[in-house]
Design an enzyme around this catalytic site. Structure first.
Site, PDB file in Angstrom:
ATOM      1  N   ALA A  63       0.871  -1.171   0.000  1.00 60.44           N
ATOM      2  CA  ALA A  63       0.000   0.000   0.000  1.00 60.44           C
ATOM      3  C   ALA A  63       0.912   1.226   0.000  1.00 60.44           C
ATOM      4  O   ALA A  63       2.073   1.141   0.416  1.00 60.44           O
ATOM      5  CB  ALA A  63      -0.876  -0.017   1.239  1.00 60.44           C
ATOM      6  N   GLY A 108       0.695  -4.949   1.093  1.00 59.03           N
ATOM      7  CA  GLY A 108      -0.494  -5.094   0.248  1.00 59.03           C
ATOM      8  C   GLY A 108      -0.223  -5.881  -1.032  1.00 59.03           C
ATOM      9  O   GLY A 108      -1.145  -6.453  -1.619  1.00 59.03           O
ATOM     10  N   GLU A 111      -0.444  -9.386  -0.040  1.00 57.85           N
ATOM     11  CA  GLU A 111      -1.857  -9.629   0.279  1.00 57.85           C
ATOM     12  C   GLU A 111      -2.712  -9.772  -0.980  1.00 57.85           C
ATOM     13  O   GLU A 111      -3.576 -10.639  -1.047  1.00 57.85           O
ATOM     14  CB  GLU A 111      -2.380  -8.487   1.166  1.00 57.85           C
ATOM     15  CG  GLU A 111      -1.796  -8.553   2.572  1.00 57.85           C
ATOM     16  CD  GLU A 111      -2.048  -7.297   3.395  1.00 57.85           C
ATOM     17  OE1 GLU A 111      -1.726  -6.183   2.908  1.00 57.85           O
ATOM     18  OE2 GLU A 111      -2.570  -7.420   4.509  1.00 57.85           O
ATOM     19  N   GLU A 131       4.621  -4.651   7.696  1.00 55.97           N
ATOM     20  CA  GLU A 131       3.808  -3.618   8.353  1.00 55.97           C
ATOM     21  C   GLU A 131       4.221  -3.287   9.771  1.00 55.97           C
ATOM     22  O   GLU A 131       4.213  -2.120  10.162  1.00 55.97           O
ATOM     23  CB  GLU A 131       2.326  -4.030   8.330  1.00 55.97           C
ATOM     24  CG  GLU A 131       1.660  -3.910   6.970  1.00 55.97           C
ATOM     25  CD  GLU A 131       1.820  -5.154   6.119  1.00 55.97           C
ATOM     26  OE1 GLU A 131       2.641  -6.047   6.462  1.00 55.97           O
ATOM     27  OE2 GLU A 131       1.125  -5.247   5.094  1.00 55.97           O
TER      28      GLU A 131
HETATM   29  N1  DAK Z   1       4.560   3.187  -1.003  1.00 57.26           N
HETATM   30  C1  DAK Z   1       4.884   4.309  -1.660  1.00 57.26           C
HETATM   31  N2  DAK Z   1       5.960   4.419  -2.461  1.00 57.26           N
HETATM   32  C2  DAK Z   1       6.735   3.335  -2.593  1.00 57.26           C
HETATM   33  C3  DAK Z   1       6.442   2.112  -1.931  1.00 57.26           C
HETATM   34  C4  DAK Z   1       5.290   2.053  -1.094  1.00 57.26           C
HETATM   35  N3  DAK Z   1       4.894   0.940  -0.482  1.00 57.26           N
HETATM   36  N4  DAK Z   1       7.405   1.223  -2.267  1.00 57.26           N
HETATM   37  C5  DAK Z   1       8.248   1.869  -3.099  1.00 57.26           C
HETATM   38  N5  DAK Z   1       7.853   3.130  -3.297  1.00 57.26           N
HETATM   39  C6  DAK Z   1       8.476   4.138  -4.118  1.00 57.26           C
HETATM   40  C7  DAK Z   1       9.702   4.725  -3.417  1.00 57.26           C
HETATM   41  O1  DAK Z   1       9.314   5.729  -2.510  1.00 57.26           O
HETATM   42  C8  DAK Z   1      10.474   5.288  -4.598  1.00 57.26           C
HETATM   43  O2  DAK Z   1       9.879   6.501  -4.983  1.00 57.26           O
HETATM   44  P1  DAK Z   1      10.803   7.788  -5.372  1.00 57.26           P
HETATM   45  O3  DAK Z   1      11.634   8.040  -4.174  1.00 57.26           O
HETATM   46  O4  DAK Z   1      11.604   7.319  -6.562  1.00 57.26           O
HETATM   47  O5  DAK Z   1       9.802   8.842  -5.707  1.00 57.26           O
HETATM   48  C9  DAK Z   1      10.221   4.292  -5.693  1.00 57.26           C
HETATM   49  O6  DAK Z   1       9.031   3.572  -5.290  1.00 57.26           O
HETATM   50  C10 DAK Z   1      11.325   3.282  -5.863  1.00 57.26           C
HETATM   51  O7  DAK Z   1      11.570   2.707  -4.603  1.00 57.26           O
HETATM   52  P2  DAK Z   1      13.048   2.610  -3.942  1.00 57.26           P
HETATM   53  O8  DAK Z   1      13.908   3.715  -4.436  1.00 57.26           O
HETATM   54  O9  DAK Z   1      12.841   2.470  -2.490  1.00 57.26           O
HETATM   55  O10 DAK Z   1      13.565   1.260  -4.603  1.00 57.26           O
HETATM   56  P3  DAK Z   1      14.602   0.227  -3.968  1.00 57.26           P
HETATM   57  O11 DAK Z   1      14.907  -0.737  -5.046  1.00 57.26           O
HETATM   58  O12 DAK Z   1      15.745   0.920  -3.310  1.00 57.26           O
HETATM   59  O13 DAK Z   1      13.791  -0.530  -2.816  1.00 57.26           O
HETATM   60  C11 DAK Z   1      11.866  -1.690  -1.889  1.00 57.26           C
HETATM   61  C12 DAK Z   1      12.694  -1.328  -3.156  1.00 57.26           C
HETATM   62  C13 DAK Z   1      10.588  -2.402  -2.307  1.00 57.26           C
HETATM   63  C14 DAK Z   1      12.709  -2.596  -0.996  1.00 57.26           C
HETATM   64  C15 DAK Z   1      11.562  -0.356  -1.130  1.00 57.26           C
HETATM   65  O14 DAK Z   1      10.975   0.564  -2.045  1.00 57.26           O
HETATM   66  C16 DAK Z   1      10.606  -0.578   0.004  1.00 57.26           C
HETATM   67  O15 DAK Z   1      10.997  -1.040   1.077  1.00 57.26           O
HETATM   68  N6  DAK Z   1       9.345  -0.161  -0.212  1.00 57.26           N
HETATM   69  C17 DAK Z   1       8.339  -0.254   0.839  1.00 57.26           C
HETATM   70  C18 DAK Z   1       7.896  -1.655   0.989  1.00 57.26           C
HETATM   71  C19 DAK Z   1       6.891  -1.782   2.100  1.00 57.26           C
HETATM   72  O16 DAK Z   1       7.192  -1.521   3.276  1.00 57.26           O
HETATM   73  N7  DAK Z   1       5.698  -2.202   1.716  1.00 57.26           N
HETATM   74  C20 DAK Z   1       4.640  -2.396   2.645  1.00 57.26           C
HETATM   75  C21 DAK Z   1       3.849  -1.146   2.720  1.00 57.26           C
HETATM   76  S1  DAK Z   1       2.725  -1.260   4.048  1.00 57.26           S
HETATM   77  C22 DAK Z   1      -4.242  -1.090   6.240  1.00 57.26           C
HETATM   78  C23 DAK Z   1      -4.359  -1.184   4.892  1.00 57.26           C
HETATM   79  C24 DAK Z   1      -3.290  -1.627   4.151  1.00 57.26           C
HETATM   80  C25 DAK Z   1      -2.108  -1.949   4.751  1.00 57.26           C
HETATM   81  C26 DAK Z   1      -2.013  -1.853   6.126  1.00 57.26           C
HETATM   82  C27 DAK Z   1      -3.076  -1.440   6.870  1.00 57.26           C
HETATM   83  N8  DAK Z   1      -5.338  -0.658   7.008  1.00 57.26           N
HETATM   84  C28 DAK Z   1      -5.924   0.560   6.624  1.00 57.26           C
HETATM   85  C29 DAK Z   1      -5.662  -1.233   8.259  1.00 57.26           C
HETATM   86  C30 DAK Z   1      -0.985  -2.308   3.946  1.00 57.26           C
HETATM   87  C31 DAK Z   1       0.239  -1.896   4.302  1.00 57.26           C
HETATM   88  C32 DAK Z   1       1.377  -2.006   3.430  1.00 57.26           C
HETATM   89  O17 DAK Z   1       1.319  -2.515   2.353  1.00 57.26           O
END
Ligand code: DAK
Length: 258
Positions: A63, A108, A111, A131
């Site tokens: 997400a 997400g 998921e 998360e």
């Molecule tokens: N959200 C927003 N932007 C994201 C993103 C994300 N999840 N993942 C990557 N990006 C963006 C980065 O910010 C970057 O943007 P710019 O800086 O270029 O503008 C671009 O994508 C490229 O990413 P990186 O530069 O970070 O690329 P790397 O190869 O260095 O790293 C990575 C790739 C996947 C390891 C890293 O981007 C990363 O750790 N991303 C976050 C992964 C993450 O933590 N995903 C889980 C998100 S939490 C809920 C509803 C839903 C959810 C929870 C609760 N309720 C309402 C109860 C769901 C939660 C989640 O999914």
């Protein structure tokens, strides 16, 4: 549609989440497009769907953290419901959905792949539920579907530690069915989808319903459900043609979804 594309190849539909600059992260706009695309799938014509992500690096990196970062409790719950309603729609579509996971499937992303019937992935795929490292719980069904897919012990380990796993470990724990070189993933997904699409559609749909709904029932009720869905196939053109072809020692001419 800005963030989600849809194309068909024969009786197979391909949905691609297309926000590669943000690694296909799910913000509200992506979710809205995805919802509209799913609503537009003609499930009478299309017999199997493939869900994938644009680019070679990411399926869906979760997400959108930027969008979520300022949500209030009420907005957080509403965002969770928005995603959950769409993921559930995907899960309960009458036709099978194959997730072709072509890279990061985090939060997400993991998921949404678990809302699909079958997951296959590329060798660079990374799965995880990060998360708790962000101060939240998985909110798009992760606590429920991961535990059902890989068992509560492994799901708890992945969720509590927020440790990502690579494709080979995802295969070992049963989160994915197969791993392919990146360049072969879509061909493998299409081949599997075509194999499903050539079978009797009413029977395939009833199998999906029996497995999905039966898992939520006790065994006696689940077997009753299977009996009903088995019975439902009879007197259909496809059942008669399928059995006639066997008895006449010939190939089925075509299953007609009737
Ligand atoms: N959200 C927003 N932007 C994201 C993103 C994300 N999840 N993942 C990557 N990006 C963006 C980065 O910010 C970057 O943007 P710019 O800086 O270029 O503008 C671009 O994508 C490229 O990413 P990186 O530069 O970070 O690329 P790397 O190869 O260095 O790293 C990575 C790739 C996947 C390891 C890293 O981007 C990363 O750790 N991303 C976050 C992964 C993450 O933590 N995903 C889980 C998100 S939490 C809920 C509803 C839903 C959810 C929870 C609760 N309720 C309402 C109860 C769901 C939660 C989640 O999914």
């Amino acid at each position: 549609m800005e963030f989600v594309t849809y194309e068909t190849e024969g009786q197979v539909g391909i949905i691609t989440i297309n926000r590669p600059k943000a690694l296909n992260a799910l913000n509200s706009a992506v979710l809205n497009d995805l919802n509209a695309v799913i609503d537009g799938v003609d499930t009478n014509e299309v017999r199997c769907l493939i869900l994938t992500g644009a680019g070679e690096k990411s399926f869906v990196a979760g997400a959108d953290i930027g969008e979520m970062s300022t949500l209030t409790k009420e907005e957080g719950e509403a965002f969770g419901k928005k995603g959950n309603d769409i993921f559930r729609k995907l899960e309960t579509l009458p036709i099978p959905v194959i997730a072709a996971v072509n890279g990061f499937a985090l939060g997400g992303g993991c998921e949404i792949s678990m809302s699909c019937d079958i997951r296959i992935c590329s060798d660079n795929a990374v799965f995880g539920q990060p998360e708790v490292g962000l101060g939240i719980t998985p909110g798009f069904g992760g606590t429920q579907r991961l535990a059902r897919l890989v068992g509560p012990g492994m799901a708890k380990q992945m969720i509590y530690t927020a440790r990502n796993i690579k494709a080979d470990e995802a295969l070992r724990i049963g989160l994915v069915n197969a791993v392919y070189p990146q360049t072969e993933l879509m061909d493998a997904a299409k081949k599997m989808a075509a194999g499903i699409a050539k079978n009797a559609p009413i029977a395939v749909r009833n199998c999906k319903k029996a497995i999905n709904e039966g898992l939520d029932l006790d065994m006696d009720k689940a077997i009753e459900l299977e009996e009903k869905l088995f019975g439902d196939c009879f007197e259909s053109y496809d059942q008669q043609e399928g059995m006639k072809a066997f008895l006449e020692k010939r190939k089925v001419e075509a299953f007609l979804n009737k």
